[in-house]
Structures are given as structure tokens and as C-alpha cells.
Design a protein around this motif. Structure first.
Motif, PDB file in Angstrom:
ATOM      1  N   GLU A 243      -0.647   2.383 -12.928  1.00 45.33           N
ATOM      2  CA  GLU A 243      -0.021   2.369 -14.246  1.00 45.33           C
ATOM      3  C   GLU A 243      -0.343   1.081 -14.994  1.00 45.33           C
ATOM      4  OE1 GLU A 243       4.175   2.828 -13.989  1.00 45.33           O
ATOM      5  OE2 GLU A 243       4.374   3.612 -16.031  1.00 45.33           O
ATOM      6  N   LYS A 244      -0.397  -0.018 -14.248  1.00 45.81           N
ATOM      7  CA  LYS A 244      -0.620  -1.314 -14.886  1.00 45.81           C
ATOM      8  C   LYS A 244      -2.094  -1.620 -15.087  1.00 45.81           C
ATOM      9  CE  LYS A 244       3.644  -2.753 -15.251  1.00 45.81           C
ATOM     10  NZ  LYS A 244       4.244  -2.983 -16.587  1.00 45.81           N
ATOM     11  N   LEU A 245      -2.924  -1.276 -14.094  1.00 47.49           N
ATOM     12  CA  LEU A 245      -4.310  -1.744 -14.091  1.00 47.49           C
ATOM     13  C   LEU A 245      -5.357  -0.643 -13.990  1.00 47.49           C
ATOM     14  CD1 LEU A 245      -3.789  -4.717 -11.629  1.00 47.49           C
ATOM     15  CD2 LEU A 245      -3.930  -4.843 -14.108  1.00 47.49           C
ATOM     16  N   GLY A 246      -4.978   0.529 -13.494  1.00 41.62           N
ATOM     17  CA  GLY A 246      -5.932   1.631 -13.445  1.00 41.62           C
ATOM     18  C   GLY A 246      -6.614   1.853 -12.112  1.00 41.62           C
ATOM     19  N   ASN A 247      -6.252   1.103 -11.082  1.00 44.90           N
ATOM     20  CA  ASN A 247      -6.844   1.333  -9.761  1.00 44.90           C
ATOM     21  C   ASN A 247      -6.236   2.594  -9.157  1.00 44.90           C
ATOM     22  OD1 ASN A 247      -7.993  -1.117 -10.311  1.00 44.90           O
ATOM     23  ND2 ASN A 247      -6.931  -2.251  -8.719  1.00 44.90           N
ATOM     24  N   LEU A 248      -7.048   3.617  -8.946  1.00 47.06           N
ATOM     25  CA  LEU A 248      -6.508   4.909  -8.526  1.00 47.06           C
ATOM     26  C   LEU A 248      -6.038   4.861  -7.076  1.00 47.06           C
ATOM     27  CD1 LEU A 248      -6.274   7.689 -10.021  1.00 47.06           C
ATOM     28  CD2 LEU A 248      -7.995   8.479  -8.404  1.00 47.06           C
ATOM     29  N   PRO A 249      -4.851   5.362  -6.787  1.00 45.15           N
ATOM     30  CA  PRO A 249      -4.284   5.272  -5.425  1.00 45.15           C
ATOM     31  C   PRO A 249      -5.124   5.994  -4.372  1.00 45.15           C
ATOM     32  CG  PRO A 249      -2.571   5.850  -7.014  1.00 45.15           C
ATOM     33  CD  PRO A 249      -3.893   5.953  -7.735  1.00 45.15           C
ATOM     34  N   SER A 250      -5.111   5.433  -3.169  1.00 42.99           N
ATOM     35  CA  SER A 250      -5.709   6.114  -2.012  1.00 42.99           C
ATOM     36  C   SER A 250      -4.645   6.922  -1.279  1.00 42.99           C
ATOM     37  CB  SER A 250      -6.330   5.089  -1.060  1.00 42.99           C
ATOM     38  OG  SER A 250      -5.339   4.183  -0.577  1.00 42.99           O
TER      39      SER A 250
ATOM     40  N   THR B  96       0.817  -1.224   0.000  1.00 47.99           N
ATOM     41  CA  THR B  96       0.000   0.000   0.000  1.00 47.99           C
ATOM     42  C   THR B  96       0.849   1.272   0.000  1.00 47.99           C
ATOM     43  OG1 THR B  96      -0.171  -0.070   2.422  1.00 47.99           O
ATOM     44  CG2 THR B  96      -1.942  -1.122   1.155  1.00 47.99           C
ATOM     45  N   ALA B  97       2.156   1.121  -0.102  1.00 50.04           N
ATOM     46  CA  ALA B  97       3.043   2.290  -0.157  1.00 50.04           C
ATOM     47  C   ALA B  97       2.807   3.058  -1.464  1.00 50.04           C
ATOM     48  CB  ALA B  97       4.500   1.851  -0.058  1.00 50.04           C
ATOM     49  N   PRO B  98       3.120   4.361  -1.493  1.00 50.16           N
ATOM     50  CA  PRO B  98       2.849   5.179  -2.682  1.00 50.16           C
ATOM     51  C   PRO B  98       3.392   4.595  -3.980  1.00 50.16           C
ATOM     52  CG  PRO B  98       3.502   6.578  -0.854  1.00 50.16           C
ATOM     53  CD  PRO B  98       3.690   5.171  -0.390  1.00 50.16           C
ATOM     54  N   GLU B  99       4.620   4.084  -3.953  1.00 58.58           N
ATOM     55  CA  GLU B  99       5.228   3.588  -5.188  1.00 58.58           C
ATOM     56  C   GLU B  99       4.466   2.386  -5.746  1.00 58.58           C
ATOM     57  OE1 GLU B  99       6.767   4.145  -2.347  1.00 58.58           O
ATOM     58  OE2 GLU B  99       7.912   5.951  -2.849  1.00 58.58           O
ATOM     59  N   GLN B 100       4.047   1.508  -4.857  1.00 56.61           N
ATOM     60  CA  GLN B 100       3.308   0.325  -5.326  1.00 56.61           C
ATOM     61  C   GLN B 100       1.896   0.712  -5.800  1.00 56.61           C
ATOM     62  OE1 GLN B 100       6.578  -0.537  -4.522  1.00 56.61           O
ATOM     63  NE2 GLN B 100       5.760  -0.385  -2.437  1.00 56.61           N
ATOM     64  N   GLN B 101       1.262   1.662  -5.121  1.00 57.33           N
ATOM     65  CA  GLN B 101      -0.066   2.115  -5.558  1.00 57.33           C
ATOM     66  C   GLN B 101       0.020   2.762  -6.951  1.00 57.33           C
ATOM     67  OE1 GLN B 101      -3.006   3.822  -3.111  1.00 57.33           O
ATOM     68  NE2 GLN B 101      -2.056   3.262  -1.178  1.00 57.33           N
ATOM     69  N   ALA B 102       1.051   3.563  -7.156  1.00 53.36           N
ATOM     70  CA  ALA B 102       1.230   4.190  -8.475  1.00 53.36           C
ATOM     71  C   ALA B 102       1.516   3.137  -9.545  1.00 53.36           C
ATOM     72  CB  ALA B 102       2.361   5.207  -8.419  1.00 53.36           C
ATOM     73  N   PHE B 103       2.268   2.104  -9.174  1.00 51.31           N
ATOM     74  CA  PHE B 103       2.584   1.028 -10.123  1.00 51.31           C
ATOM     75  C   PHE B 103       1.303   0.303 -10.555  1.00 51.31           C
ATOM     76  CE2 PHE B 103       3.728  -3.416 -10.982  1.00 51.31           C
ATOM     77  CZ  PHE B 103       4.682  -3.244 -11.963  1.00 51.31           C
ATOM     78  N   ILE B 104       0.427   0.009  -9.588  1.00 52.47           N
ATOM     79  CA  ILE B 104      -0.825  -0.676  -9.926  1.00 52.47           C
ATOM     80  C   ILE B 104      -1.705   0.207 -10.804  1.00 52.47           C
ATOM     81  CG2 ILE B 104      -2.996  -1.529  -8.940  1.00 52.47           C
ATOM     82  CD1 ILE B 104      -1.424  -2.658  -6.627  1.00 52.47           C
TER      83      ILE B 104
END
Length: 433
Positions: free
Chosen positions: A346-353, A336-344
Motif C-alpha cells: 500500500e505504501k511502496l508497491g512491493n507485491l506480497p509473497s 513478513t506477516a501478511p498484514e505487514q506485506q500488504a502495508f508495504i
């Protein structure tokens, strides 16, 4: 609420389709034997639903590569309703839970109120000050225990068909389209009336269903169905009343295709191009592009909604039953860290919390080729920052939302609006006894 993915410029992933046993996301209670694998690795089990993105994006594989002493076993359920029913069963039994369990936002309050002792406290987890202000408060108990860390959110926009708007004399440029209804949902309905009046194809509807409009309106406010004390307020809440009245108005004026989102007929409606717009959370774009198909690529676009609102999102928490709490907590924090949320995203479109992730280039520069190159990172990122900092949830939020959707379907089918409200009210009272 199933979570979906972008399917255009963003990498695609395999949709979750699993057997009922996997849908449960919870094993039969033999997890204690899996804390250590035969090869000596520490095993962390996960129960997820929809397309939360951890497995699909390869992040779990990356974590295991970086931590060769860890083995992650994740089961992903396609249907959240079935997943949650099974999760409730295992929570009540106190057995069969995974080390890490997903929690959908519509269930968050019920879990906080009734199952808090089944999850560990993540409030002291290092580096969790990056989330949007309201996110973690949704899974925080009155005494400050945080039951899960945020995954994604569902800020809303308007997805629309440029070709259909053009033939009805409406602007097609996304910024000009957004100006049609800026700041006021009633202007969106008014644009629908203009569309209906000028459309050369009288079979086309302006919007898919009145229920989507209702959801967008109510989720732009701090309170919907409950107050902070858990008291039902939907009957007197002007936000709910105004949303109901505007949705009824759109239905009565024949602006809808009578196709509620994710229900029978909606996917064919996308494929056959029977409506010109729909209220769309970020996670919905993947579903639209998949169901509308290649033939409609470049015909869809995305414009800002009248007001910021949130539909959807989730959390992941560590269960007290886990025998690897420390390792599971580290994994949850990393995912749930910022870098992993941004990666998801980029890959899938789930917008970060994570508000930090929302400002990372991977999010701000994202565009959707399918949706005419729309700068979706900017549009949904801006919508996320408009969402009220306080979001009051209730135990039966998801069920009540469904009851209102069903009530508006009655209006779509011709039932008197007052009678439909009465029926909805009776259903909610039964649900909340």
C-alpha cells in the motif's frame, strides 16, 4: 536488481542512496558490542538493499514503538550487486554480519548451496504457512532448513503508452490491449509489428529492448538455466531457446529501442517517450513513474502480460552469528506477516509473497493514478497466481541472466544472432567453471 516503488497514489519514500560503507550492509565485525545499547535496549541490526520497504514505510519505527525494549539499526544499500559482494565477504569471514540479512532471489540458490550454515533455520517459525507455494522452497536446503522468509515477488505485466498505441491504431483500453497477446508472447511481438507498420511516428519503438522480453518468457516456466540437480540446461532448454529466438526476431524486425532496462539510456528513453511498451514487474512501476515524470502521468497504463512470470523478490534471514537470534527471528516473522506485506504494498508497491496478503483489501483495491487508474493490485495479484508453483533456481542465475541480456544487446547492435549466442555461451561457461 534494485527494487523501486510506486510514486503516484501510493506514498513515496526516499530512494536509497548511501555511501559505500553503508552499501556493504555489513559492519566491520563489532556487532557483538551492540547486542545491548547503553540504555539497556536489545539491539537488532539489519543489512538490506534497494527499497525492501521496512525502513521506508515506517514499519521498523512501528515495531520499536510496540516493543520499547528493542532498538533496530538498519543499513540499506542502494545497489544489490555491491551489497551482495560485501555480504559474500562477511559470510566467508564469518564476521561482520548483521543479525538479519536480506537475500535477493538471484542469489538464493548460491546462499542455499554454499552458506546454509551461516543462517538459522526458520522452518519452525510459527505461522509461516501463508506464503505462495513456491516462495520458501527457493531458500530451503535439501534437508529442509529454511534460510529466510519471503518479502516481495515480481509478477510481470505490460506497461504501455496509451497515446502511442492510439496513434498506431491499436486499442488503448487495458482489457482490450491484454487480448492482443493473451496466452502467447509471440502475439505481443506481432502487435509490435502492427505498431511499427501503422505508427505515424517512425522514430517510436514498440518495446524498450529484446532482453526484457527474453526475461519475461523464461521466468514464466519452472526451469530456466539449471535443472533440480544443479546441472546447467540452458543450451537445450526449449524455454530458453524459444525466448532467445523470439527476442532476436523482435530485434531484427526493428521493434526495439535498443534500451535495456536500468542501463544507460533507458531512463532518458522513459523521459523522452521513445518507446511504447515495456515488460514491467510490480516493483518497476515506481521507477517508470519517477523517470517518465509528471508530463507523462495518465499516458501510461498497465495490461496483463501474455503469461504469468516472476522477476525479482527477496528474503530476510537471521544469521548464526547473531547474539539476539530469538529477538531477530520474531522481527523477521512480524515483518513478513501478511498484514505487514500488504502495508508495504500500500505504501511502496512491493507485491506480497504471501498468498494471504494478496487477498487483503489493501492489495486487491490498489490503483495507480499515474498509470491511468490501473487496478494494479488485481493485475499483479492475478499474475502472481499464474506463476508456476515450482521455481528451480541455480547458483549463477543472476549472472547468466545478465549474460543473455548482453548477448541480445549484441543482436540489437547488428551482430549475427548465431554469433551472439556463441559469445553468450562462452561467457556463461567462464562464469560457471
Amino acid at each position: 536488481m534494485a527494487r523501486h516503488r510506486f510514486g503516484t497514489t501510493l506514498a513515496s519514500a526516499t530512494a536509497a542512496a548511501v555511501s559505500l560503507a553503508l552499501v556493504a550492509g555489513c559492519s566491520s565485525g563489532d556487532d557483538s558490542d551492540k547486542a545491548t545499547a547503553k540504555d539497556g535496549k536489545t539491539v537488532i541490526t539489519m543489512g538490506l538493499f534497494g527499497v525492501m520497504g521496512y525502513k521506508e514505510s515506517g514499519l521498523l519505527d512501528q515495531y520499536m514503538k510496540d516493543h520499547p525494549d528493542i532498538k533496530i539499526e538498519a543499513e540499506v544499500a542502494g545497489d544489490e550487486q555491491t551489497y551482495y559482494t560485501a555480504l559474500q565477504t562477511h559470510l566467508a569471514a564469518g564476521s561482520g554480519l548483521k543479525d538479519i540479512q536480506g537475500i535477493e532471489i538471484g542469489r538464493a540458490k548460491e546462499v542455499v548451496d554454499t552458506q546454509a550454515d551461516k543462517f538459522i533455520d526458520l522452518s519452525k517459525t510459527e505461522g509461516v504457512d501463508h506464503f505462495l507455494p513456491w516462495k520458501l522452497s527457493q531458500v530451503t536446503t535439501k534437508d529442509g532448513k529454511v534460510l529466510g522468509l519471503g518479502t516481495d515477488i515480481g509478477p510481470m505485466a505490460i506497461c504501455y503508452r496509451k497515446d502511442m498505441f492510439e496513434q498506431a491504431g491499436l486499442p488503448t483500453d487495458r482489457e482490450e490491449v491484454a487480448k492482443l497477446w493473451a496466452g502467447d508472447w509471440s502475439k505481443y511481438v506481432e502487435a509490435g509489428r502492427t505498431f511499427k507498420k501503422n505508427s505515424k511516428d517512425k522514430k517510436l519503438a514498440f518495446v524498450d529492448a529484446s532482453s526484457g522480453l527474453f526475461n519475461a518468457m523464461i521466468y514464466g516456466d519452472e526451469k530456466q538455466f539449471y535443472d533440480e540437480d544443479g546441472k546447467l540446461i540452458y543450451q537445450d532448454n526449449p524455454v530458453v531457446q524459444d525466448a532467445w529466438n523470439l527476442a532476436v526476431s523482435a530485434a531484427k524486425d526493428g521493434l526495439t529501442a535498443k534500451l535495456p532496462q536500468f542501463q544507460k539510456g533507458w531512463d532518458p528513453g522513459l523521459a523522452q517517450s521513445t518507446f511504447a511498451s515495456t515488460v514491467c514487474p510490480a516493483w518497476m512501476l515506481g521507477h517508470i513513474s519517477e523517470k517518465a515524470g509528471p508530463a507523462n502521468k495518465g499516458k501510461w497504463d498497465v495490461a496483463q502480460a501474455p503469461k504469468g512470470a516472476n522477476w525479482g523478490g527477496a528474503f530476510i534471514g537471521v544469521t548464526e552469528q547473531s547474539k539476539v537470534k530469538e529477538e531477530a527471528q520474531k522481527l523477521v516473522s512480524w515483518l513478513t506477516a501478511p498484514e505487514q506485506q500488504a502495508f508495504i504494498f500500500e505504501k511502496l508497491g512491493n507485491l506480497p509473497s504471501s498468498k494471504t496478503a494478496l487477498d487483503l483489501p489493501a492489495v486487491t483495491s490498489a490503483k495507480s493514478e499515474y498509470f491511468s487508474g490501473a487496478p494494479i493490485g488485481q493485475i499483479f495479484g492475478a499474475a502472481a497466481k499464474e506463476i508456476p508453483n515450482k521455481q528451480v533456481l541455480g547458483r549463477k542465475d543472476a549472472a547468466i541472466k545478465d549474460a543473455f541480456s548482453q548477448g541480445l544487446q549484441l543482436v540489437d547492435r547488428g551482430k549475427d544472432a548465431d554469433e551472439a549466442w556463441k559469445t553468450t555461451d562462452e561467457r556463461i561457461k567462464k562464469l560457471t567453471r
